[in-house]
Design an enzyme around this catalytic site. Structure first.
Site, PDB file in Angstrom:
ATOM      1  N   VAL A   1       0.304   6.604  -1.215  1.00  0.00           N
ATOM      2  CA  VAL A   1      -0.073   5.850  -0.019  1.00  0.00           C
ATOM      3  C   VAL A   1      -1.542   5.476  -0.162  1.00  0.00           C
ATOM      4  O   VAL A   1      -2.416   6.340  -0.211  1.00  0.00           O
ATOM      5  CB  VAL A   1       0.131   6.683   1.263  1.00  0.00           C
ATOM      6  CG1 VAL A   1      -0.292   5.880   2.487  1.00  0.00           C
ATOM      7  CG2 VAL A   1       1.591   7.121   1.391  1.00  0.00           C
ATOM      8  N   CYS A   2      -1.814   4.178  -0.268  1.00  0.00           N
ATOM      9  CA  CYS A   2      -3.185   3.698  -0.493  1.00  0.00           C
ATOM     10  C   CYS A   2      -3.872   3.414   0.835  1.00  0.00           C
ATOM     11  O   CYS A   2      -3.576   2.424   1.500  1.00  0.00           O
ATOM     12  CB  CYS A   2      -3.165   2.428  -1.355  1.00  0.00           C
ATOM     13  SG  CYS A   2      -2.556   2.713  -3.019  1.00  0.00           S
ATOM     14  N   LEU A   3      -4.784   4.303   1.217  1.00  0.00           N
ATOM     15  CA  LEU A   3      -5.546   4.150   2.449  1.00  0.00           C
ATOM     16  C   LEU A   3      -6.951   4.698   2.230  1.00  0.00           C
ATOM     17  O   LEU A   3      -7.118   5.759   1.626  1.00  0.00           O
ATOM     18  CB  LEU A   3      -4.893   4.925   3.597  1.00  0.00           C
ATOM     19  CG  LEU A   3      -3.701   4.295   4.335  1.00  0.00           C
ATOM     20  CD1 LEU A   3      -3.140   5.295   5.332  1.00  0.00           C
ATOM     21  CD2 LEU A   3      -4.107   3.011   5.033  1.00  0.00           C
TER      22      LEU A   3
ATOM     23  N   ASN B   1       0.795  -1.225   0.000  1.00  0.00           N
ATOM     24  CA  ASN B   1       0.000   0.000   0.000  1.00  0.00           C
ATOM     25  C   ASN B   1       0.831   1.280   0.000  1.00  0.00           C
ATOM     26  O   ASN B   1       0.276   2.374   0.100  1.00  0.00           O
ATOM     27  CB  ASN B   1      -0.940   0.022   1.209  1.00  0.00           C
ATOM     28  CG  ASN B   1      -2.090  -0.955   1.074  1.00  0.00           C
ATOM     29  OD1 ASN B   1      -2.002  -1.927   0.331  1.00  0.00           O
ATOM     30  ND2 ASN B   1      -3.164  -0.720   1.793  1.00  0.00           N
TER      31      ASN B   1
END
Length: 450
Positions: A92-94, A85
């Site tokens: 930033v994968c959130l 992620n």
């Protein structure tokens, strides 16, 4: 940006900067609270352990109605993906950031803030980061289990190489080969953070040369040096130098973590950094004498603080300390601490050297126990782990060192463990604790035999 938004960001930054959390730090230029730098220190007992991971955070004018934009900048120039992620290009994968689909209730709300974002990113840095990959729950075959182990192995290696070693080499002006660079790099220039490959809309030119975590990383390196060596020693038994990193199913060209294991080289570079840091501390003494001769404000401040601290401890009967300047240099204090009666330190006599930088308090003092002491808060080389409540106040540093030394029943916090051998005994079985106390008492007895 509205005044409400600026006030909100300013308050959040102040709260984080006052926090006692040893894993997070944030900073911004005084003139621009919209552009923030944050650092997350990798959690213990994970492949990210005690690594220095930096992020750039940009708050829009509609904050907190909308989440800020977050970019990972510790990527080895866009060449290293540290997590399923956290992409090599910095994304930033959130779900909290709106960069990843999530379940209902996981999206951003104005009740959240910078701290919750950083904690969410930190949670990705787990003992098994492979599990962050979508579809992990349905993957249980042997090949997948091997991938999980292999992924942990290469993250551990690159955490040491990129986030710790490359960063410190850059700070200290030494090359990977060990040669001293002709000139130290400008503050903020970081070979790990090749900003040309990143989103220029996120990072303005002023933030490129802004590096607020330089001193923090140096001090933490001294804390965790033995832990880094221990990680290398363990890893050398699990992987062979020269072996290529296996590529994970979710990695692709341009968004992966490629390379080869070379722990022998990392160990050499790590030890050179330590030697260079020690030499830097010694140079402070000479720079300090020069600063004193020029009657600098820092020298005058430290001389005044020294005199006030000596008078203060003359009046304080609860602790016995002797403090003097080494060679009449206000930048080097020799502290003799007498173990408090009715404690495990009773009867001990410990000499502590406190070295101040000519750039104090921007650069914090470095303490070292010159008298050996077996203690979970004191590294094998004598470096104590402590945090000062008032960084600009010399007495606060002394108080914090004594407090860490004397605390009888501290809560277990692996971020404060700088002597792995002592900590293993202190928090081990009852028999381990007895052995710890015997080793501590023996060190106390030996402290007066010289």
């Amino acid at each position: 940006m509205s005044n409400h938004s600026i006030i909100r960001i300013t308050r959040e930054l102040a709260e984080l900067q006052k926090s006692t959390d040893l894993s997070l730090a944030v900073a911004c230029r005084d003139v621009d609270v919209r552009n923030v730098k944050a650092i997350i220190i990798g959690p213990p007992d994970t492949p990210y352990e005690f690594g220095f991971f930096e992020f750039a955070v940009k708050f829009g004018r509609d904050y907190p109605g909308k989440a800020p934009t977050v970019l990972a900048t510790t990527t080895n120039g866009g060449r290293c993906r540290f997590n399923p992620n956290i992409y090599s290009q910095g994304k930033v994968c959130l779900s909290i950031l709106g960069t990843w689909r999530g379940e209902r209730g996981e999206e951003w709300s104005s009740a959240q803030g910078l701290e919750s974002i950083l904690i969410s990113i930190q949670s990705l840095m787990s003992s098994n980061p492979y599990e962050n990959e979508p579809g992990f729950e349905s993957a249980n075959d042997e090949a997948d289990k091997k991938n999980q182990k292999d992924y942990v192995a290469k993250i551990r290696h690159e955490t040491l190489r990129i986030t710790v070693i490359q960063r410190l080499e850059e700070y200290l002006g030494i090359s990977p080969s060990g040669a001293v660079l002709p000139t130290a790099p400008a503050v903020g220039e970081d070979s790990d953070n090749d900003l040309d490959s990143l989103d220029r809309e996120l990072l303005d030119e002023s933030s490129v040369v802004f590096d607020p975590f330089k001193d923090l990383c140096k001090r933490r390196f001294l804390w965790y040096y033995d832990s880094y060596l221990l990680a290398i020693s363990k890893a050398k038994t699990e992987v062979f130098d020269g072996k290529a990193f296996p590529r994970m199913p979710f990695e692709s060209t341009g968004n992966c973590m490629d390379g080869r294991f070379n722990y022998r080289e990392l160990e050499r570079r790590l030890k050179l950094i330590r030697t260079t840091l020690d030499a830097e501390t010694e140079r402070w003494a000479q720079e300090g004498l020069s600063s004193k001769s020029k009657e600098s404000s820092v020298a005058a401040n430290l001389q005044r603080q020294y005199e006030q601290v000596v008078e203060s401890y003359k009046r304080d009967k609860s602790v016995t300390l002797d403090i003097e300047l080494v060679d009449k240099n206000p930048f080097v204090w020799a502290i003799t601490y007498f173990g408090r009666p009715m404690t495990n330190l009773d009867g001990g006599l410990f000499r502590i050297k406190l070295s101040f930088s000519p750039r104090f308090p921007e650069e914090q003092p470095r303490a070292k126990f010159e008298t050996p002491l077996f203690h979970h808060r004191i590294a094998a080389d004598g470096t104590p782990c402590y945090t000062s409540a008032r960084p600009e106040d010399a007495k606060s540093h002394i108080e914090a060192i004594i407090e860490a030394l004397e605390e009888e029943s501290p809560p277990y916090d692996p971020r404060t463990i700088v002597n792995p051998e002592a900590a293993k005994l202190f928090w081990g079985s009852p028999e381990d604790k007895k052995l710890y106390n015997r080793k501590l008492r023996r060190a106390v007895q030996m402290s007066t035999e010289g």
